[in-house]
Design an enzyme around this catalytic site. Sequence first.
Site, PDB file in Angstrom:
ATOM      1  N   ASP A  30       0.860  -1.175   0.000  1.00  0.00           N
ATOM      2  CA  ASP A  30       0.000   0.000   0.000  1.00  0.00           C
ATOM      3  C   ASP A  30       0.902   1.233   0.000  1.00  0.00           C
ATOM      4  O   ASP A  30       2.092   1.149   0.345  1.00  0.00           O
ATOM      5  CB  ASP A  30      -0.884  -0.038   1.245  1.00  0.00           C
ATOM      6  CG  ASP A  30      -1.685   1.231   1.444  1.00  0.00           C
ATOM      7  OD1 ASP A  30      -2.315   1.684   0.478  1.00  0.00           O
ATOM      8  OD2 ASP A  30      -1.663   1.767   2.561  1.00  0.00           O
ATOM      9  N   PHE A  31       0.358   2.385  -0.384  1.00  0.00           N
ATOM     10  CA  PHE A  31       1.192   3.589  -0.430  1.00  0.00           C
ATOM     11  C   PHE A  31       0.930   4.531   0.749  1.00  0.00           C
ATOM     12  O   PHE A  31       1.743   4.628   1.653  1.00  0.00           O
ATOM     13  CB  PHE A  31       0.997   4.331  -1.751  1.00  0.00           C
ATOM     14  CG  PHE A  31       1.912   5.526  -1.870  1.00  0.00           C
ATOM     15  CD1 PHE A  31       3.271   5.355  -2.096  1.00  0.00           C
ATOM     16  CD2 PHE A  31       1.422   6.815  -1.719  1.00  0.00           C
ATOM     17  CE1 PHE A  31       4.128   6.448  -2.172  1.00  0.00           C
ATOM     18  CE2 PHE A  31       2.262   7.920  -1.800  1.00  0.00           C
ATOM     19  CZ  PHE A  31       3.620   7.727  -2.022  1.00  0.00           C
TER      20      PHE A  31
END
Length: 262
Positions: A30-31
């Site tokens: 995920d960012f």
Amino acid sequence: MTADPAGLPADLIAAVERLCRTPRLLVAMDFDGTMAPLVPLAGDARPLPAAADAFAALAQLPGTTTALISGRALASLRRVASPPREALLIGSHGAEVWLGPDARPLTLTEDQARLLGQASALLRDIAGEHPGTLLEEKPAGIVLHTRMATDAVAAAAVEQAHLALDALPGVYLSAGKRVLEVSVVRADKGQGLRTLRDAVHATAVLFAGDDVTDEHGFSALGPEDVGVKVGSGQTAALFRIDSPEAVGPLLELVLDSRRTRG
């Protein structure tokens, strides 16, 4: 680069070292809230240097594929994350998929486009009535951001959005950290993770994320995989680290373990 696993849980270190023996490893991250700290304005997010450097180095290793899997639209993800050329990308919680130069852009049907226009108009009215809320447009949806609003205003905006949109068939709502995601394409990070696994024939997966939307990804993992929750909150992940600052050491450990295997 030498991994310093100090601060990582001992059981996570052992699990990563076992994971890195797999023939084809997928490292999917995920960012926002994972590779990058959460910030008030989505356009200001940037990956932490240690995490970005290790992620880029992993993309160069044989038998290792890196991917970002985010709620952001692909264009936004590319702009803030500056991913390595080799990295695969999943955007809009799985609605947008980029597996290489031949990837086709997401195209909505006429009905989906009409629904999106209707939902966007309703949300624009709601955002206009609730100071501190912002809208972000995506190819398949629109996001109500409430991080800059007071708690009371944020709660009122989200409640009004649900009242306006819950009854619209074909419109899907999901809540994250101070965001309400509205989409006309049903997708989630579990679906995105399965797409990535199948595309690269991964024999094991490392997936890390911080938000409730990442729980679909954790639920898609198998016994040979490693899921890492970043931060607090209930989770299906078997492992946890405190913050995005610990993601760098985690990826450095994966990098050193894969290099040692190689």
